[in-house]
Design an enzyme around this catalytic site. Sequence first.
Site, PDB file in Angstrom:
ATOM      1  N   LYS A  22      -1.328   2.407  13.583  1.00 14.50           N
ATOM      2  CA  LYS A  22      -1.809   1.034  13.857  1.00 14.50           C
ATOM      3  C   LYS A  22      -1.672   0.701  15.349  1.00 14.50           C
ATOM      4  CE  LYS A  22       1.045  -2.519  13.206  1.00 14.50           C
ATOM      5  NZ  LYS A  22       1.238  -3.431  14.379  1.00 14.50           N
ATOM      6  N   ASN A  23      -0.524   1.066  15.917  1.00 13.04           N
ATOM      7  CA  ASN A  23      -0.263   0.634  17.293  1.00 13.04           C
ATOM      8  C   ASN A  23      -1.023   1.441  18.331  1.00 13.04           C
ATOM      9  OD1 ASN A  23       1.255  -1.373  16.267  1.00 13.04           O
ATOM     10  ND2 ASN A  23       3.233  -0.389  16.636  1.00 13.04           N
ATOM     11  N   ARG A  93      -1.020 -10.528  18.115  1.00 10.62           N
ATOM     12  CA  ARG A  93      -0.659 -10.539  19.533  1.00 10.62           C
ATOM     13  C   ARG A  93      -1.418  -9.459  20.293  1.00 10.62           C
ATOM     14  NH1 ARG A  93       3.775 -11.959  21.603  1.00 10.62           N
ATOM     15  NH2 ARG A  93       3.957  -9.995  22.741  1.00 10.62           N
ATOM     16  N   CYS A 117       7.114 -14.223  18.334  1.00 13.48           N
ATOM     17  CA  CYS A 117       6.887 -13.923  16.910  1.00 13.48           C
ATOM     18  C   CYS A 117       8.262 -13.811  16.270  1.00 13.48           C
ATOM     19  CB  CYS A 117       6.039 -12.682  16.755  1.00 13.48           C
ATOM     20  SG  CYS A 117       6.973 -11.202  16.900  1.00 13.48           S
ATOM     21  N   ARG A 122       9.119 -12.091  23.217  1.00 13.74           N
ATOM     22  CA  ARG A 122       8.060 -11.136  23.581  1.00 13.74           C
ATOM     23  C   ARG A 122       7.184 -11.616  24.739  1.00 13.74           C
ATOM     24  NH1 ARG A 122       5.754  -8.449  18.187  1.00 13.74           N
ATOM     25  NH2 ARG A 122       5.305  -6.752  19.624  1.00 13.74           N
ATOM     26  N   GLN A 126       5.336  -8.445  32.451  1.00 16.75           N
ATOM     27  CA  GLN A 126       5.087  -7.135  33.064  1.00 16.75           C
ATOM     28  C   GLN A 126       3.601  -6.779  33.041  1.00 16.75           C
ATOM     29  OE1 GLN A 126       7.731  -5.273  34.573  1.00 16.75           O
ATOM     30  NE2 GLN A 126       8.528  -7.343  34.278  1.00 16.75           N
ATOM     31  N   ASP A 305      10.942  -0.064  15.341  1.00 17.20           N
ATOM     32  CA  ASP A 305      10.132  -0.370  14.154  1.00 17.20           C
ATOM     33  C   ASP A 305      10.667   0.323  12.906  1.00 17.20           C
ATOM     34  OD1 ASP A 305       6.931  -0.497  15.896  1.00 17.20           O
ATOM     35  OD2 ASP A 305       8.591  -1.898  15.752  1.00 17.20           O
ATOM     36  N   ARG A 397      -0.340  -6.206   7.186  1.00 19.63           N
ATOM     37  CA  ARG A 397      -0.811  -6.132   8.578  1.00 19.63           C
ATOM     38  C   ARG A 397      -0.791  -4.690   9.061  1.00 19.63           C
ATOM     39  NH1 ARG A 397       1.659 -10.461  12.615  1.00 19.63           N
ATOM     40  NH2 ARG A 397       0.385  -9.089  13.905  1.00 19.63           N
TER      41      ARG A 397
HETATM   42  C1  EPZ Z   1       4.803  -2.625  20.685  1.00 20.02           C
HETATM   43  O1  EPZ Z   1       5.048  -3.992  20.959  1.00 20.02           O
HETATM   44  C2  EPZ Z   1       4.535  -2.531  19.195  1.00 20.02           C
HETATM   45  N1  EPZ Z   1       3.362  -3.348  18.868  1.00 20.02           N
HETATM   46  C3  EPZ Z   1       5.748  -3.020  18.415  1.00 20.02           C
HETATM   47  O2  EPZ Z   1       5.492  -2.777  17.037  1.00 20.02           O
HETATM   48  C4  EPZ Z   1       6.962  -2.180  18.817  1.00 20.02           C
HETATM   49  O3  EPZ Z   1       8.101  -2.692  18.162  1.00 20.02           O
HETATM   50  C5  EPZ Z   1       7.158  -2.243  20.333  1.00 20.02           C
HETATM   51  O4  EPZ Z   1       5.952  -1.821  20.999  1.00 20.02           O
HETATM   52  C6  EPZ Z   1       8.281  -1.341  20.796  1.00 20.02           C
HETATM   53  O5  EPZ Z   1       7.993  -0.015  20.432  1.00 20.02           O
HETATM   54  C7  EPZ Z   1       2.142  -2.836  19.130  1.00 20.02           C
HETATM   55  O6  EPZ Z   1       2.003  -1.750  19.657  1.00 20.02           O
HETATM   56  C8  EPZ Z   1       0.981  -3.689  18.718  1.00 20.02           C
HETATM   57  P1  EPZ Z   1       7.161  -3.778  24.310  1.00 20.02           P
HETATM   58  P2  EPZ Z   1       5.105  -4.486  22.506  1.00 20.02           P
HETATM   59  O7  EPZ Z   1       6.287  -4.410  25.328  1.00 20.02           O
HETATM   60  O8  EPZ Z   1       4.178  -3.673  23.311  1.00 20.02           O
HETATM   61  C9  EPZ Z   1      10.076  -6.766  26.590  1.00 20.02           C
HETATM   62  C10 EPZ Z   1       5.102  -3.275  14.794  1.00 20.02           C
HETATM   63  O9  EPZ Z   1       5.917  -3.535  13.887  1.00 20.02           O
HETATM   64  N2  EPZ Z   1       8.906  -7.106  27.420  1.00 20.02           N
HETATM   65  O10 EPZ Z   1       7.423  -2.315  24.371  1.00 20.02           O
HETATM   66  O11 EPZ Z   1       4.952  -5.961  22.507  1.00 20.02           O
HETATM   67  C11 EPZ Z   1       9.911  -7.230  25.147  1.00 20.02           C
HETATM   68  O12 EPZ Z   1      10.333  -8.582  25.017  1.00 20.02           O
HETATM   69  C12 EPZ Z   1       5.311  -3.892  16.159  1.00 20.02           C
HETATM   70  O13 EPZ Z   1       4.143  -2.508  14.685  1.00 20.02           O
HETATM   71  C13 EPZ Z   1       9.075  -7.925  28.515  1.00 20.02           C
HETATM   72  O14 EPZ Z   1      10.185  -8.400  28.794  1.00 20.02           O
HETATM   73  O15 EPZ Z   1       6.612  -4.118  22.861  1.00 20.02           O
HETATM   74  C14 EPZ Z   1      10.824  -6.285  24.397  1.00 20.02           C
HETATM   75  O16 EPZ Z   1      12.160  -6.747  24.497  1.00 20.02           O
HETATM   76  C15 EPZ Z   1       6.501  -4.849  16.179  1.00 20.02           C
HETATM   77  N3  EPZ Z   1       8.004  -8.214  29.294  1.00 20.02           N
HETATM   78  C16 EPZ Z   1      10.709  -4.977  25.202  1.00 20.02           C
HETATM   79  O17 EPZ Z   1      10.159  -5.340  26.465  1.00 20.02           O
HETATM   80  C17 EPZ Z   1       6.747  -7.714  29.038  1.00 20.02           C
HETATM   81  O18 EPZ Z   1       5.805  -7.989  29.792  1.00 20.02           O
HETATM   82  C18 EPZ Z   1       9.782  -3.939  24.575  1.00 20.02           C
HETATM   83  O19 EPZ Z   1       8.568  -4.585  24.283  1.00 20.02           O
HETATM   84  C19 EPZ Z   1       6.593  -6.878  27.898  1.00 20.02           C
HETATM   85  C20 EPZ Z   1       7.682  -6.582  27.114  1.00 20.02           C
END
Ligand code: EPZ
Length: 430
Positions: A22-23, A93, A117, A122, A126, A305, A397
Site C-alpha cells: 500500500k505504502n 494523508r 491522525c 505527523r 521536512q 507498522d 484502508r
Molecule cells: C509512512 O508515513 C507510512 N505511510 C506509515 O504507515 C509508516 O508508519 C511511516 O511511513 C513510517 O514507516 C505511508 O507510507 C502512506 P514518516 P510517513 O514521515 O511518511 C516525523 C500505515 O499504517 N516527521 O517516515 O508519514 C513524523 O512525525 C502508515 O501504513 C516529521 O517530523 O512517516 C514521525 O515521527 C501509518 N516531519 C517520523 O518523522 C516531516 O516532515 C517518521 O514519519 C515528516 C515526518
Amino acid sequence: MDQYVIKGGNPLVGEVEIGGAKNAALAILAAAIMTDETVIVENLPNVRDTNVLLQAMEEIGARVERLDYHTVKINSSGIGSYSVDYEYIKRIRASYYLLGAMLGKYKRAEVPLPGGCNIGSRPIDQHLKGFKALGADVKIEYGFIVAEAEHLQGSHIYLDVVSVGATINIMMAAAMAEGNTVLENAAKEPHVVDVANFLNSMGANIKGAGTDVIRIKGVERLHATEYSIIPDQIEAGTFMFAAAVTKGDVTVKNVIPKHLEATTSKLLEIGCEIEELDDAVRVVCAKGLKPTNVKTLPYPGFPTDMQPQITVALALAKGTSIVTESIFENRFKYVDELARMGASIKVEGNTAIIDGVGKYTGAQISSPDLRAGAALVLAGLAADGITLVEDVHFIERGYERFEEKLKSLGAMIEKVRGEKEIQKFRLKVG
Ligand code: EPZ
C-alpha cells in the site's frame, strides 16, 4: 457500520497470497501523473486508500481505467487543475504525494495541509523544507499548502528526521528539477526503493535509493511505463504474527523475504520456527510464546507498522516484555482496548511494559487505526470466546479482503452489520 465478529481458538494453518505494498502504491500512483504518456501499474492493492487516491487523481483530470482487480491504466495528459480537494486529504494523508508530483511536473501545486491522525501529529515540515531547497515558493494559506516555482534547481538537502514521506515527496520533485540533487539522511524503506525504481522506469535518473544518500539528476520529461508494485511487507508481517498468536502454521506467499528480516528475527526470538523460500516465508509456532524486547526504528529496524501486532503477541507470552515506539508519539492507544481482553500492559511515554498473560478473552472492542485494528483482530483470533471489532473501515484502508484471507487459513471470522448477523454467526459457530 461494519464489524468483524470472531470466535477465537483455531490455529491458523495454510498459505496466503500477499498483495502489493500500500505504502509503495500510494506514492507510485501519485508519481504516475508526472508523464503525459500512459502508465500501467500492476499488483496494485485494491484497498480504500489507493482507491481514494485514484479518485483524487481523476478529480484533477487524470484518466484512470481499471484493467483488472489489481491493474490500473493512468493517463494524465488531461490534467487541468493543480489543486487537490480537502475531501481527499481528510480521507488519506498520502494525497500529499501529489504535491511533489505536481510540483515536479507542473512547477505548481495546491494540496490541503494534512491534519494529524490517530498515531501522532505527523508534521510535514521536512517535505516543505525540501521543496524550498529546490527553489519553490511554499506558502500555507486557508488550510492549503501552495507550492510554485519558475523552475526547480537541484540542491543538497539534509533531512532533520528520517522521513519516508519527505524522502519520496522530495525525490519526486527533484526528478524533474534542473541539475543534481543530493538527499541525505534519506529513508531506506523498500517502498522508497520501489518509488525510485518506478520513476527510473519512466526515465528519471535516481541513484542510491535504499541507502541514506539518494542522488537525483533532474530530467526534462518522463515517459510511459508498465510497473509492478513490490509485495506488502506489513501485510505479510501481520499474517506471520497471526500464526504466532494462534499457534498456527502459515506460509505467506509472493513476498520478498529480505524485506521481512526484522519481523522474522523477532518471531524466532519469541519461539517460532521460520522457513524462508524464494518468494515465501513459513511461520510455525507450535509452542507458547516467549517474552522479548523490541524498539521500532526506521528500516531495516523493526517497523513501527508492526508494533501493535508484536505487542499483541508479547502480551500472550509468559514473562515481561518491553516495546518502545520511537517513530510516532501516540501509537499505543489500542492498549486500552487490549486490556479489555485481559492484557496486562503499562504504557509510560513511548514505552509499553508488558506482563504476559496466558490468554485473552473475547470482548467488544474498536479499531483506533489501521495497524492497531489489524492487531486487535489477531487478539480476537487468539481469544477464548467471541470478539466484536468495530470500525473495520480503518482496517480496510490497508488490508484487502482481510477477513476472507483469514477465513481461508481456518479463522472463524465474518464481516457483519447489526445484531441479526452477529446472532447468525454465533449460531453457526456454536
Ligand atoms: C509512512 O508515513 C507510512 N505511510 C506509515 O504507515 C509508516 O508508519 C511511516 O511511513 C513510517 O514507516 C505511508 O507510507 C502512506 P514518516 P510517513 O514521515 O511518511 C516525523 C500505515 O499504517 N516527521 O517516515 O508519514 C513524523 O512525525 C502508515 O501504513 C516529521 O517530523 O512517516 C514521525 O515521527 C501509518 N516531519 C517520523 O518523522 C516531516 O516532515 C517518521 O514519519 C515528516 C515526518
